[in-house]
Design a protein around this motif. Structure first.
Motif, PDB file in Angstrom:
ATOM      1  N   ALA A   1      21.827 -52.015 -60.388  1.00 46.32           N
ATOM      2  CA  ALA A   1      22.489 -51.328 -59.277  1.00 46.32           C
ATOM      3  C   ALA A   1      22.845 -49.898 -59.655  1.00 46.32           C
ATOM      4  CB  ALA A   1      23.732 -52.096 -58.856  1.00 46.32           C
ATOM      5  N   ARG A   2      23.335 -49.707 -60.886  1.00 47.35           N
ATOM      6  CA  ARG A   2      23.718 -48.371 -61.338  1.00 47.35           C
ATOM      7  C   ARG A   2      22.507 -47.451 -61.430  1.00 47.35           C
ATOM      8  NH1 ARG A   2      26.514 -49.891 -65.636  1.00 47.35           N
ATOM      9  NH2 ARG A   2      24.750 -49.659 -67.041  1.00 47.35           N
ATOM     10  N   CYS A   3      21.431 -47.945 -62.036  1.00 43.92           N
ATOM     11  CA  CYS A   3      20.220 -47.125 -62.191  1.00 43.92           C
ATOM     12  C   CYS A   3      19.548 -46.871 -60.852  1.00 43.92           C
ATOM     13  CB  CYS A   3      19.244 -47.809 -63.142  1.00 43.92           C
ATOM     14  SG  CYS A   3      19.792 -47.789 -64.842  1.00 43.92           S
ATOM     15  N   ALA A   4      19.536 -47.860 -59.981  1.00 39.12           N
ATOM     16  CA  ALA A   4      18.923 -47.684 -58.668  1.00 39.12           C
ATOM     17  C   ALA A   4      19.681 -46.650 -57.846  1.00 39.12           C
ATOM     18  CB  ALA A   4      18.861 -49.016 -57.936  1.00 39.12           C
ATOM     19  N   SER A   5      21.008 -46.684 -57.914  1.00 34.79           N
ATOM     20  CA  SER A   5      21.783 -45.698 -57.149  1.00 34.79           C
ATOM     21  C   SER A   5      21.565 -44.294 -57.694  1.00 34.79           C
ATOM     22  CB  SER A   5      23.267 -46.060 -57.154  1.00 34.79           C
ATOM     23  OG  SER A   5      23.799 -45.939 -58.453  1.00 34.79           O
ATOM     24  N   ARG A   6      21.446 -44.153 -59.007  1.00 33.61           N
ATOM     25  CA  ARG A   6      21.153 -42.838 -59.591  1.00 33.61           C
ATOM     26  C   ARG A   6      19.788 -42.331 -59.150  1.00 33.61           C
ATOM     27  NH1 ARG A   6      22.588 -43.167 -65.909  1.00 33.61           N
ATOM     28  NH2 ARG A   6      24.831 -43.386 -65.709  1.00 33.61           N
ATOM     29  N   LEU A   7      18.796 -43.209 -59.236  1.00 36.25           N
ATOM     30  CA  LEU A   7      17.438 -42.829 -58.843  1.00 36.25           C
ATOM     31  C   LEU A   7      17.373 -42.443 -57.370  1.00 36.25           C
ATOM     32  CD1 LEU A   7      14.397 -42.623 -59.547  1.00 36.25           C
ATOM     33  CD2 LEU A   7      14.207 -45.025 -58.881  1.00 36.25           C
TER      34      LEU A   7
END
Length: 184
Positions: free
Chosen positions: A74-80
């Motif tokens: 979730a953290r990486c997807a939101s950053r991307l």
């Protein structure tokens, strides 16, 4: 059984490397994209395709992470997604990894400065927009830009204007009857 090639056929095939198919030249789809977005070199399109492929691969890897890494995913997807939205590569309504997996080189081409000029109705067609950029009539923020390959992020899209000393700017102001006498 294949017939023996004639002399002129052998001579023509010397330049063609059948093992490396990219040496043969661009495909019909690439030629359409080059023409549609006014790209001057095929290498630019190849670079955009590689970037889009990398982003699609990253989104696919994030999607395929195991069930134990939900918080990391979730953290990486939101950053991307945030970075892609800030660059303007994703449309405003799209906010999922599925949208990242559909990303193509056309998204990068749409963010080039001549395409943005066309969208802002500062030019009639893409060829004129690229010429205006090359001739130094356009600035992004305080800087004059002469490279049509500049990718304009969403935050800088509002700051694309004519250069103060540009004759095109004066003609537009004269046409709209907004030119100030002090500028003369």
């Amino acid at each position: 059984m294949v017939r023996k090639l004639k002399y002129h056929e052998q001579k023509l095939l010397r330049r063609l490397d059948l093992v490396s198919w990219e040496a043969a030249g661009p495909s019909l789809r690439e030629v359409r994209l080059l023409r549609r977005f006014g790209l001057s070199r095929r290498e630019e399109l190849v670079r955009y395709k590689a970037l889009a492929r990398g982003i699609r691969g990253l989104a696919r890897r994030l999607r395929d992470l195991g069930p134990g890494s939900e918080a990391f995913r979730a953290r990486c997807a939101s950053r991307l997604l945030g970075r892609l939205r800030a660059l303007g590569l994703l449309r405003p309504g799209e906010a999922s990894l599925a949208a990242c997996e559909r990303l193509s080189a056309s998204a990068f081409c749409r963010r080039r400065l001549p395409c943005v000029l066309l969208r802002l109705r500062m030019a009639q067609d893409l060829r004129h927009a690229a010429a205006f950029v090359r001739q130094g009539h356009v600035r992004v923020g305080p800087e004059v830009v002469t490279d049509p390959a500049l990718l304009v992020p969403r935050a800088l899209e509002d700051f694309v204007t004519w250069v103060d000393a540009s004759r095109l700017r004066h003609k537009v102001l004269d046409y709209n009857q907004e030119r100030d006498d002090f500028d003369l």
